[in-house]
Design an enzyme around this catalytic site. Structure first.
Site, PDB file in Angstrom:
ATOM      1  N   GLY A 507       0.824  -1.201   0.000  1.00 33.06           N
ATOM      2  CA  GLY A 507       0.000   0.000   0.000  1.00 33.06           C
ATOM      3  C   GLY A 507       0.857   1.249   0.000  1.00 33.06           C
ATOM      4  N   ASP A 508       0.597   2.143   0.966  1.00 30.86           N
ATOM      5  CA  ASP A 508       1.355   3.398   1.047  1.00 30.86           C
ATOM      6  C   ASP A 508       2.311   3.384   2.232  1.00 30.86           C
ATOM      7  OD1 ASP A 508      -1.050   5.496   2.805  1.00 30.86           O
ATOM      8  OD2 ASP A 508      -0.609   3.352   2.939  1.00 30.86           O
TER       9      ASP A 508
END
Length: 837
Positions: A507-508
């Protein structure tokens, strides 16, 4: 009744005897502890300059020893020499003057040395000795003076002395006995340190010998590599031009060979031919009859010859050489070296290197190198020319085998490439190309295990969460989100060091493994760079969205036993950073709580202000030129806290600007320059108010900032720092070279003083690298008004080293005095920030 009185008297005698035994036991225990500490210091310290302060510290725990010095007899000059001196009243100029005037022999110290006995004088006895002419008194009169002889092998070799300026601090018998005991074992401790220093010197000398041996071995390897490269040509088949071109390339790597030719001599035909020639001045290398040129001169002599233009003309004048016609239109070589090529003890030609227009001058090392390889060149040349056709046939016969080997090699390389790709895909993120969770955990586990074996290998894990990533995906699309992640990965890579590991957890979320940390601030600096670079908006297709980063940091800790714990703490710290606001940093470990949190506001507001003052000495003039003020607060508990630490961490109980202006400044006016520390935060938002109030104050002040703060200053803060200088104040930097010397930063502002870090100054005694770094700093500042100040113990030899290195200003942390302000003067308490709120 008589029996009762007799029994009571007996009991009192027993009690008195027991008290006497307890006192003796305590004195013996005190002496034993002091000797154990002395033995430990003698085994631990690496140089004598550090042993003397350690001995003074041992003595200070048992008797008044703030004023302490050691004098040793130097048999080479027949005089007493002062090797260590610390005095709270008299500065360093006093022992320097006494040493230069030869006053030690006629002083109280000289009296102890001559008699070989312990001497204890009070102030009246000292005055009587001076009146009677027994000795001369130097410096400020003291209340009590104690001197003990230092013995070695039955001889007095020096004196150890201490003195007290307090009439209420005499020396009792137990203290004198302890002082004598330390003096008795002093020479043994000194000998142990000297032996260790001698051993270190022997190691250094042996290291230098090994370095020379390595250099010789490298030269041998260099020659062997040339021989190997030339020998390798013998196994390959080339045409003549290609072969000689390769020989030329090999020689040119080690010797200037811009112009080179090979001349072969056919004795049967008496012809000189040049199968290969590169000459920037001439192309006339056709076959010719053997005559009296430079080439023929070398063939006739049978040895290497080196010519310059003068020797060429001299040999021409003697008739030994005749210059070819080509030199009528081209200049003579300015340096010419010819090496004969032998085969079966007969010269078959020569190898020549030459230079024109003084572009290069051949040296003896060039002659030795070319002569060394000439025999191998001769063998290769003969073999290549004689067997050229045979090698060609062998090459043709082995073509199929070589082709098969190439095909097999290609298959092997293809298999290795597939294996590397499979490994890479299994351990790297497909989108960003960064390490994935599996590879990061593996590397973190190795780093953790190494830290358990050696605690000096510190590391940190940085957990990063990107802000507004969902907005980017929702607004610009998932393709833009992927581009943003790639861009972020590239940006993070520019913020870390080569040996650090950057990974994407998914993800981030990104993680960074920071290894080889020298200071914990290094991790914070990297985190700040990431925060700064993430403040820039992300733009794609003319649309921009501002992101950011929340960062949690977990430092290596002996409590960690698994990688899960470290990642858990870093992740938790990241969430704390996210809760406290975007673009923030939080530390995971509790041991990183700032020290000011351990001190309550009430304790600070009731503190007693005092100044620890240290003189900056000009070693050439033997006098002080400035005073370094270090404000302290004594709390109700009796402990002291340096205000520089509290102000640097911006303790909530202190308004920094108000405290400097209203509490510290009114007490620092004096005749010489005053040094005060200034935190970088005041150069930002509070500077306008601060500078307005400062304009009304005492001007002879040098405002100091730390070297670490200097690196972080913004353009606005630097401008404000320069504005202080325009107002008439001086500016300086402390803790210079604590980590490394940033010459660009130190010369970007016109500083008046640079105060070197204590640990760096200690390295100047023995480490050449530190001396070279100091020389570079002095070279950059010698044409400016900037002064370099060294810090270190009050040792005469240490100061002599500084003078040799070009440093004449000196600050000794040991030569401090404390000025305690009265209650009336400090009844106004520090202004609290919380009070404003």
């Amino acid at each position: 009744m008589d029996n009762a009185l007799t029994y009571s008297a007996s009991q009192q005698r027993k009690i008195k005897r027991l008290k006497s035994l307890v006192k003796k036991y305590q004195s013996s225990l005190q002496t034993q502890n002091a000797l154990l500490q002395l033995s430990e210091q003698a085994s631990k310290v690496s140089e004598l300059t550090l042993l003397y302060p350690a001995i003074q510290q041992i003595l200070e725990s048992s008797l008044p020893c703030r004023n302490f010095y050691v004098v040793l007899f130097n048999p080479s000059i027949g005089e007493l020499e002062l090797t260590y001196f610390v005095d709270e009243v008299d500065g360093i100029h006093l022992p320097i003057q006494a040493q230069q005037a030869g006053m030690l022999d006629n002083s109280l110290t000289g009296l102890v040395f001559k008699t070989g006995r312990t001497k204890l004088f009070n102030k009246k006895q000292i005055e009587e000795c001076e009146i009677k002419g027994i000795c001369r008194v130097m410096g400020t009169p003291c209340e009590y003076w104690l001197g003990v002889p230092i013995h070695h092998d039955g001889k007095v070799i020096g004196v150890m002395a201490t003195q007290s300026y307090d009439v209420n601090q005499p020396f009792d018998e137990s203290q004198i006995a302890l002082f004598e005991t330390i003096a008795f074992y002093f020479s043994t401790a000194v000998e142990r340190v000297k032996k260790r220093q001698c051993m270190a010197q022997q190691v250094e000398e042996r290291t230098e010998q090994l370095r020379l041996e390595v250099a010789r071995n490298q030269e041998t390897i260099r020659k062997q590599n040339i021989l190997y490269a030339i020998s390798k040509l013998a196994t390959k088949s080339f045409n003549n031009q290609d072969f000689f071109k390769r020989v030329h390339s090999i020689i040119n790597e080690e010797v200037y060979a811009k112009n080179l030719f090979v001349a072969l001599y056919d004795r049967s035909e008496n012809i000189i031919s040049c199968p290969y020639a590169v000459d920037e001045m001439s192309s006339d290398y056709h076959p010719r009859t053997f005559s009296k040129g430079l080439t023929e001169f070398v063939i006739n002599s049978g040895k290497t010859e080196l010519f310059d233009q003068n020797r060429i003309l001299n040999e021409v004048a003697r008739g030994n050489i005749e210059l070819p016609v080509k030199f009528n239109s081209s200049p003579l070589p300015t340096s010419w070296i010819g090496v004969p090529l032998y085969h079966r003890q007969q010269v078959i030609g020569i190898l020549v290197c030459q230079a024109f227009n003084d572009e290069y001058r051949y040296k003896q090392s060039d002659i030795e190198l070319i002569s060394y390889v000439s025999e191998q060149i001769s063998n290769v040349v003969v073999k290549h020319i004689a067997d050229n056709q045979l090698e060609q046939r062998v090459k043709e016969k082995t073509a199929e085998l070589q082709q098969a080997n190439i095909h097999l090699q290609l298959q092997i390389e293809e298999r290795k490439k597939i294996e590397r790709q499979l490994f890479h895909d299994a351990h790297h993120d497909n989108l960003t190309g960064l390490a994935n969770r599996s590879l990061f955990i593996s590397q973190l586990d190795k780093t953790l295990q190494r830290n358990k074996r050696d605690k000096s290998h510190c590391f940190a894990v940085m957990f990063i969460d990107l802000d507004n990533f969902k907005d980017i995906n929702d607004t610009l699309g998932h393709h833009a989100g992927d581009q943003f992640l790639k861009s972020t990965a590239n940006a993070f890579s520019t913020c870390i060091r080569e040996h650090d590991l950057l990974a994407r957890f998914g993800g981030d979320e990104f993680v960074i493994l920071l290894t080889h940390l020298q200071h914990k601030d290094e991790a914070k600096q990297i985190a700040k760079r990431i925060i700064k670079i993430m403040n820039k908006p992300f733009c794609i297709n003319e649309q921009c969205i501002k992101s950011g980063a929340s960062i949690g940091i977990a430092y290596s800790n002996k409590a960690y036993v698994s990688t899960d714990e470290i990642i858990r703490d870093a992740d938790s710290a990241m969430y704390q950073a996210k809760k406290s606001g975007k673009g923030t940093i939080r530390l995971a470990s509790s041991e990183h709580i700032p020290r000011n949190n351990l001190v309550s506001a009430n304790e600070i507001n009731t503190g007693q202000l005092s100044f620890v003052k240290t003189k900056i000495i000009n070693l050439q003039k033997d006098k002080g030129i400035a005073t370094y003020f270090n404000p302290h607060l004594t709390l109700e508990s009796g402990s002291k806290i340096s205000l520089n630490h509290l102000l640097q961490e911006q303790h909530p109980a202190i308004d920094y600007s108000d405290y400097l202006l209203n509490q510290v400044m009114p007490h620092i006016v004096q005749n010489d320059t005053v040094f005060l520390q200034l935190h970088a935060s005041i150069l930002a938002n509070e500077f306008e108010h601060f500078s307005h109030q400062l304009a009304k104050s005492y001007r002879d002040i040098c405002w100091l900032i730390t070297d670490s703060n200097l690196v972080e200053l913004s353009t606005r803060q630097i401008e404000n720092l320069q504005l202080l200088k325009k107002m008439g104040f001086k500016i300086g930097v402390i803790e210079v070279a604590r980590q490394q010397i940033d010459l660009v930063k130190l010369t970007s502002v016109e500083f008046d003083y640079l105060l070197l870090d204590l640990s760096f100054c200690r390295k100047l005694i023995n480490e050449k690298l530190a001396q070279q770094q100091l020389a570079a700093l002095i070279s950059l500042t010698q044409n400016t008004a900037c002064n370099i100040v060294a810090t270190g113990p009050a040792i005469i030899n240490f100061q002599s080293t500084l003078k040799k290195l070009g440093v004449i200003l000196f600050l000794s942390p040991l030569a401090q005095e404390t000025e305690q302000l009265s209650t009336v003067e400090t009844k106004q308490k520090p202004h609290s920030k919380s009070a404003e709120q």
